[in-house]
Design an enzyme around this catalytic site. Structure first.
Site, PDB file in Angstrom:
ATOM      1  CG  HIS A 308      -7.017   0.053  -1.285  1.00 56.79           C
ATOM      2  ND1 HIS A 308      -8.016   1.001  -1.343  1.00 56.79           N
ATOM      3  CD2 HIS A 308      -6.946  -0.507  -2.510  1.00 56.79           C
ATOM      4  CE1 HIS A 308      -8.529   0.996  -2.560  1.00 56.79           C
ATOM      5  NE2 HIS A 308      -7.904   0.098  -3.288  1.00 56.79           N
ATOM      6  CG  ASP A 365      -2.815  -5.616  -7.389  1.00 56.80           C
ATOM      7  OD1 ASP A 365      -3.489  -6.143  -8.284  1.00 56.80           O
ATOM      8  OD2 ASP A 365      -2.668  -4.387  -7.271  1.00 56.80           O
TER       9      ASP A 365
HETATM   10  N1  ACO Z   1       4.289  -1.074   2.695  1.00 58.93           N
HETATM   11  C1  ACO Z   1       4.834  -0.333   3.708  1.00 58.93           C
HETATM   12  N2  ACO Z   1       4.306   0.815   4.156  1.00 58.93           N
HETATM   13  C2  ACO Z   1       3.184   1.244   3.580  1.00 58.93           C
HETATM   14  C3  ACO Z   1       2.541   0.526   2.534  1.00 58.93           C
HETATM   15  C4  ACO Z   1       3.150  -0.688   2.114  1.00 58.93           C
HETATM   16  N3  ACO Z   1       2.604  -1.423   1.132  1.00 58.93           N
HETATM   17  N4  ACO Z   1       1.440   1.206   2.127  1.00 58.93           N
HETATM   18  C5  ACO Z   1       1.381   2.299   2.884  1.00 58.93           C
HETATM   19  N5  ACO Z   1       2.418   2.336   3.774  1.00 58.93           N
HETATM   20  C6  ACO Z   1       2.665   3.333   4.819  1.00 58.93           C
HETATM   21  C7  ACO Z   1       3.236   4.605   4.243  1.00 58.93           C
HETATM   22  O1  ACO Z   1       4.645   4.563   4.218  1.00 58.93           O
HETATM   23  C8  ACO Z   1       2.695   5.616   5.222  1.00 58.93           C
HETATM   24  O2  ACO Z   1       3.461   5.557   6.383  1.00 58.93           O
HETATM   25  P1  ACO Z   1       3.757   6.914   7.245  1.00 58.93           P
HETATM   26  O3  ACO Z   1       2.408   7.348   7.756  1.00 58.93           O
HETATM   27  O4  ACO Z   1       4.714   6.499   8.302  1.00 58.93           O
HETATM   28  O5  ACO Z   1       4.341   7.893   6.271  1.00 58.93           O
HETATM   29  C9  ACO Z   1       1.308   5.083   5.565  1.00 58.93           C
HETATM   30  O6  ACO Z   1       1.397   3.674   5.378  1.00 58.93           O
HETATM   31  C10 ACO Z   1       0.186   5.642   4.695  1.00 58.93           C
HETATM   32  O7  ACO Z   1       0.559   5.454   3.335  1.00 58.93           O
HETATM   33  P2  ACO Z   1       0.143   6.430   2.147  1.00 58.93           P
HETATM   34  O8  ACO Z   1       1.149   6.329   1.063  1.00 58.93           O
HETATM   35  O9  ACO Z   1      -0.157   7.787   2.674  1.00 58.93           O
HETATM   36  O10 ACO Z   1      -1.230   5.759   1.704  1.00 58.93           O
HETATM   37  P3  ACO Z   1      -1.956   5.992   0.327  1.00 58.93           P
HETATM   38  O11 ACO Z   1      -3.397   5.822   0.590  1.00 58.93           O
HETATM   39  O12 ACO Z   1      -1.532   7.281  -0.279  1.00 58.93           O
HETATM   40  O13 ACO Z   1      -1.376   4.813  -0.588  1.00 58.93           O
HETATM   41  C11 ACO Z   1      -1.126   2.757  -1.722  1.00 58.93           C
HETATM   42  C12 ACO Z   1      -2.077   3.672  -0.919  1.00 58.93           C
HETATM   43  C13 ACO Z   1      -0.532   3.545  -2.895  1.00 58.93           C
HETATM   44  C14 ACO Z   1      -1.921   1.588  -2.275  1.00 58.93           C
HETATM   45  C15 ACO Z   1      -0.004   2.242  -0.793  1.00 58.93           C
HETATM   46  O14 ACO Z   1      -0.571   1.502   0.275  1.00 58.93           O
HETATM   47  C16 ACO Z   1       1.038   1.403  -1.531  1.00 58.93           C
HETATM   48  O15 ACO Z   1       1.960   1.969  -2.114  1.00 58.93           O
HETATM   49  N6  ACO Z   1       0.906   0.038  -1.515  1.00 58.93           N
HETATM   50  C17 ACO Z   1       1.842  -0.832  -2.212  1.00 58.93           C
HETATM   51  C18 ACO Z   1       1.520  -0.905  -3.702  1.00 58.93           C
HETATM   52  C19 ACO Z   1       0.218  -1.655  -3.969  1.00 58.93           C
HETATM   53  O16 ACO Z   1      -0.008  -2.759  -3.477  1.00 58.93           O
HETATM   54  N7  ACO Z   1      -0.629  -1.062  -4.805  1.00 58.93           N
HETATM   55  C20 ACO Z   1      -1.910  -1.656  -5.223  1.00 58.93           C
HETATM   56  C21 ACO Z   1      -3.065  -0.934  -4.596  1.00 58.93           C
HETATM   57  S1  ACO Z   1      -4.581  -1.714  -5.027  1.00 58.93           S
HETATM   58  C22 ACO Z   1      -4.832  -1.206  -6.610  1.00 58.93           C
HETATM   59  O17 ACO Z   1      -4.538  -0.119  -6.988  1.00 58.93           O
HETATM   60  C23 ACO Z   1      -5.416  -2.134  -7.488  1.00 58.93           C
END
Ligand code: ACO
Length: 432
Positions: A308, A365
């Site tokens: 998140h 979720d």
């Molecule tokens: N699985 C694997 N790796 C992940 C995940 C995940 N679910 N989420 C983040 N990471 C990793 C990224 O690859 C990144 O790694 P790095 O530093 O080696 O490049 C690091 O964690 C940081 O991730 P960001 O994308 O920079 O985090 P951001 O805050 O931009 O993204 C998000 C948040 C979009 C929710 C992300 O965690 C994600 O895509 N999750 C999966 C989809 C999801 O569950 N979305 C629902 C969110 S809740 C809502 O909106 C209601």
């Protein structure tokens, strides 16, 4: 919330010193007020994804991502979910106070009074393709409401009526889109039923069979909608505010919010979680395999329902949803193998260095899809359920923007990195 003894943030650029006030919110969080930055220095700030940018002041929802706190109008969501229904919480978000018995009943009656949709709108459903995603239908139908009920552009009373219509009709539109997708005739809303009962009845009753309302399912729906009701300046709420900032009407702004919510990185993740768990089940339930894929930067795959932008600890909504999931499945006597798989996956992720280092925990979720599934909601309707829940938050934020004297049209800057000025070459035969 500025304060006369406010701290100052100092910036030195090319030998020039500038000072900017530091604003303090009601929970003590601080924000550098850079509104004069460009005028005074010619500089902009560069902040992709608005990771560090507060786009507005808001008195609706407070969340602390480090401590896992979520409050609507100051009330912890864990407490609201125990004693309120969705109508109470919708009223709280939109009007700022919890309704008394009389006000709540009047509000519920008003919502029932506006629950039908215009007959001409009903024919729209016939023209979507059979396999249309219900989020596409929902956003199209919501923006269409502005052509059937244009009076909202006139005054405050009109705006209030639009908010009421939207809250009421969204469940009718959602249920009709489901009926359309399975080729059944629609079931009209009824004055005799509550907000959640009405939705379930429109989804699952048919002209040949009544739907037996189960109080466990009705209560679970109320609680799930409360859980989704607001989450401050997330992607879809920011979309609603941004579209609204141009002066676009409430229906158009909310329709944009629905589109933003649809994405798999946002509300679309609830559908993604179930699809991921089903795949995991089909592949023999090896959690390590899926964790390894999520860690592989070349796999273009993320563990759905994990991570998140704001929460760097367990999402408080995920904690509630997990508990609710066990409770509801238990009460309904459902043995759901996907729940066992989800728990196994969660445990594997939470003990893996990659997820620990990045503070990746289950988000809202991760468990909600399993509850929706137990209630009989089809997978491609999950994000629609999220939208119904989030609607009061979108409306409250849109109304707050409308009455905020500090707000301006949303218009971010950019850092241009394209070609410098170049001469257009003469057109030759065959192109440039
Ligand atoms: N699985 C694997 N790796 C992940 C995940 C995940 N679910 N989420 C983040 N990471 C990793 C990224 O690859 C990144 O790694 P790095 O530093 O080696 O490049 C690091 O964690 C940081 O991730 P960001 O994308 O920079 O985090 P951001 O805050 O931009 O993204 C998000 C948040 C979009 C929710 C992300 O965690 C994600 O895509 N999750 C999966 C989809 C999801 O569950 N979305 C629902 C969110 S809740 C809502 O909106 C209601």
């Amino acid at each position: 919330m500025s304060d006369s003894k406010a701290q100052l943030a100092r910036l030195e650029i090319n030998g020039r010193k500038c000072e900017f006030p530091v604003l303090t919110g009601s929970e003590g969080e601080q924000s550098v007020d850079i509104r004069r930055l460009r005028k005074e220095t010619g500089l902009t700030t560069f902040d992709p994804g608005f990771v560090n940018t507060a786009s507005c002041q808001s008195a609706i929802t407070y969340l602390d991502g480090e401590k896992g706190i979520l409050r609507y109008r100051g009330y912890p969501v864990e407490e609201l979910i125990k004693i309120c229904n969705f109508i109470d919480v919708a009223y709280l978000l939109i009007h700022g106070v919890l309704p008394n018995e009389q006000v709540r009943n009047d509000f519920a009656r008003l919502l029932n009074r506006h629950s039908m949709i215009h007959e001409s709108m009903r024919t729209f459903f016939d023209h979507f393709p059979e396999n249309a995603h219900p989020m596409a239908i929902l956003s199209a139908m919501v923006v269409s409401l502005s052509s059937f009920y244009p009076e909202m552009e006139s005054d405050q009373e009109g705006v209030d009526m639009a908010a009421t219509r939207l809250l009421s009709k969204i469940r009718t539109i959602a249920a009709f889109s489901y009926k359309k997708s399975i080729g059944e005739p629609v079931v009209q809303p009824s004055y005799k039923l509550s907000y959640c009962e009405n939705f379930l009845n429109m989804m699952f009753a048919s002209p040949v069979a009544n739907y037996k309302l189960d109080p466990v399912v009705v209560r679970a729906l109320d609680q799930l909608l409360i859980l989704h009701a607001d989450h401050e300046q997330n992607c879809s709420t920011s979309a609603v505010r941004l579209i609204g900032s141009s002066g676009a009407n409430l229906y158009a702004s909310v329709s944009a919010g629905i589109c933003a919510l649809w994405g798999p990185a946002h509300g679309g993740a609830n559908q993604g979680v179930i699809q991921m768990l089903e795949r995991l089940q089909a592949e023999g339930g090896d959690a390590k395999k899926i964790i390894d894929r999520a860690k592989d930067p070349n796999a273009n795959f993320r563990l759905m329902g994990f991570g998140h932008r704001v929460y760097k600890t367990y999402d408080p909504r995920a904690r509630i949803a997990k508990q609710l999931c066990e409770e509801v499945l238990g009460k309904l006597g459902i043995n759901e193998p996907l729940l066992d798989l989800a728990m196994k996956l969660e445990q594997a992720a939470l003990s893996d260095e990659y997820f620990i280092e990045r503070n990746l925990y289950p988000n809202v979720d991760f468990y909600t899809g399993i509850i929706f599934r137990a209630m009989g909601i089809p997978t491609d309707m999950f994000t629609v359920m999220f939208a119904i829940g989030r609607l009061p938050g979108w409306i409250a934020n849109w109304l707050e923007w409308m009455s905020d004297p500090a707000q301006k049209i949303g218009r971010p800057r950019q850092l241009y990195v394209g070609p410098k000025k170049q001469k257009v070459p003469p057109r030759k035969q065959g192109g440039f």
